[in-house]
Scaffold this motif. Structure first.
Motif, PDB file in Angstrom:
ATOM      1  N   UNK A   1       0.916  -1.206  -0.027  1.00 13.03           N
ATOM      2  CA  UNK A   1       0.070   0.115   0.204  1.00 13.03           C
ATOM      3  C   UNK A   1       0.964   1.141   0.101  1.00 13.03           C
ATOM      4  N   UNK A   2       0.665   2.279  -0.784  1.00 12.03           N
ATOM      5  CA  UNK A   2       1.264   3.317  -0.988  1.00 12.03           C
ATOM      6  C   UNK A   2       0.345   4.483  -0.772  1.00 12.03           C
ATOM      7  N   UNK A   3      -0.608   4.479  -1.167  1.00 13.30           N
ATOM      8  CA  UNK A   3      -1.517   5.760  -1.159  1.00 13.30           C
ATOM      9  C   UNK A   3      -3.005   5.460  -0.669  1.00 13.30           C
ATOM     10  N   UNK A   4      -3.620   6.049   0.314  1.00 14.74           N
ATOM     11  CA  UNK A   4      -4.857   5.540   0.477  1.00 14.74           C
ATOM     12  C   UNK A   4      -5.830   6.942   0.462  1.00 14.74           C
ATOM     13  N   UNK A   5      -7.131   6.988   0.403  1.00 17.34           N
ATOM     14  CA  UNK A   5      -7.894   8.152   0.415  1.00 17.34           C
ATOM     15  C   UNK A   5      -7.566   9.188  -0.785  1.00 17.34           C
TER      16      UNK A   5
ATOM     17  N   UNK B   1       2.441   5.465   5.874  1.00 16.44           N
ATOM     18  CA  UNK B   1       3.694   5.994   6.741  1.00 16.44           C
ATOM     19  C   UNK B   1       4.883   5.047   5.973  1.00 16.44           C
ATOM     20  N   UNK B   2       5.864   5.884   6.030  1.00 16.97           N
ATOM     21  CA  UNK B   2       7.160   5.388   5.534  1.00 16.97           C
ATOM     22  C   UNK B   2       7.099   5.303   3.944  1.00 16.97           C
ATOM     23  N   UNK B   3       6.388   5.764   3.084  1.00 16.66           N
ATOM     24  CA  UNK B   3       6.454   6.007   1.884  1.00 16.66           C
ATOM     25  C   UNK B   3       6.978   7.130   1.403  1.00 16.66           C
ATOM     26  N   UNK B   4       7.955   6.937   0.475  1.00 19.01           N
ATOM     27  CA  UNK B   4       8.759   8.331   0.334  1.00 19.01           C
ATOM     28  C   UNK B   4       7.828   9.406  -0.493  1.00 19.01           C
TER      29      UNK B   4
ATOM     30  N   UNK C   1       7.409  11.820  -8.981  1.00 19.73           N
ATOM     31  CA  UNK C   1       7.751  13.179  -9.102  1.00 19.73           C
ATOM     32  C   UNK C   1       9.252  12.900  -9.701  1.00 19.73           C
ATOM     33  N   UNK C   2       9.957  12.018  -9.298  1.00 21.07           N
ATOM     34  CA  UNK C   2      11.397  11.806  -9.849  1.00 21.07           C
ATOM     35  C   UNK C   2      11.604  10.490  -9.876  1.00 21.07           C
TER      36      UNK C   2
ATOM     37  N   UNK D   1      11.928   2.270  -8.098  1.00 19.45           N
ATOM     38  CA  UNK D   1      10.619   2.027  -8.472  1.00 19.45           C
ATOM     39  C   UNK D   1       9.961   1.278  -9.482  1.00 19.45           C
ATOM     40  N   UNK D   2      10.757   0.580 -10.120  1.00 18.22           N
ATOM     41  CA  UNK D   2      10.648  -0.392 -10.957  1.00 18.22           C
ATOM     42  C   UNK D   2       9.686  -1.236 -10.539  1.00 18.22           C
TER      43      UNK D   2
END
Lengths: 122, 106
Positions: free
Chosen positions: B46-50, B56-59, B76-77, B82-83
């Motif tokens: 899980x990276x993003x919710x809502x 927490x802990x995701x760059x 963004x960069x 990230x692959x």
């Protein structure tokens, strides 16, 4: 520390029933608001949600698979069991269990097991 | 069931590039959308919710936006780590995922 681990047969024959067990630690499925789901992923394909069981024993199933699925829990053993009847080669997939956390608005899959590959072949 | 349509299905970009993935729901889901990252041979994360809240802990180079039926996920960069394949997922039972976007380094 939350961990989940799936276990079950790696190979099943067509028409057989698959039984998978998710053994977890770091949380209790008797805690209000806690849920566990099963999700699968055929090789090279997308994720497909299968079933969910809640702390109060409410159960929910995939629309397309609900006639073949049964989810249950053993709170004392920290286990969730999924059975899928009448297995077919198209059911070949990696099967994951995942904990569900309430985000404040709805549930998210926040911790996942490493998955177990099930192959359906005669 | 709510259908989720992701695009593109695959994407090749260079390190440092800004990368954008879109996800469209078949009906209004407010901001109730999650994004997951799946590296080869691993479980999704899980990276993003809502739609826009970073787990927490995701760059912080990862971000999300959108509401209603149209959503965007951005790196963004781009970094080599990230692959992965990225999936959107909507909140309503029965839960459904997008078909995934496979991100590769150019």
């Amino acid at each position: 520390q939350v961990t989940l681990r799936e276990s079950g047969p790696a190979l099943v024959k067509p028409t057989q029933t698959l039984t998978l067990t998710c053994t977890f630690s770091g949380f209790s499925l008797s805690t209000s608001g806690m849920c566990v789901s099963w999700i699968r992923q055929p090789p090279g394909k997308a994720l497909e949600w299968l079933a969910r069981i809640d702390w109060d024993d409410d159960k929910y199933y995939s629309t397309s698979l609900k006639t073949r699925l049964t989810i249950s829990k053993d709170t004392s053993k920290n286990q969730v069991v999924l059975t899928m009847t009448n297995m077919d080669p198209v059911d070949t997939a990696t099967y994951y269990c995942a904990r569900m956390r309430y985000s404040g608005s709805y549930y998210v899959f926040d911790y996942w097991g490493q998955g177990t590959l099930v192959t359906v072949s005669s | 069931d709510i259908q989720m349509t992701q695009s593109p299905s695959s994407l090749s970009a260079s390190v440092g590039d800004r990368v954008t993935i879109t996800c469209q729901a078949s009906q209004d889901i407010s901001n109730y959308l999650n994004w997951y990252q799946q590296k080869p041979g691993k479980a999704p994360k899980l990276l993003i919710y809502d739609a826009s809240n970073l787990e927490t802990g995701v760059p912080s180079r990862f971000s999300g936006s959108g509401s209603g039926t149209d959503f965007t996920f951005t790196i963004s960069s781009l970094q080599p780590e990230d692959i992965a394949t990225y999936y959107c997922q909507q909140y309503d039972n029965p839960y459904t995922f997008g078909q995934g976007t496979k991100l590769e380094i150019k």
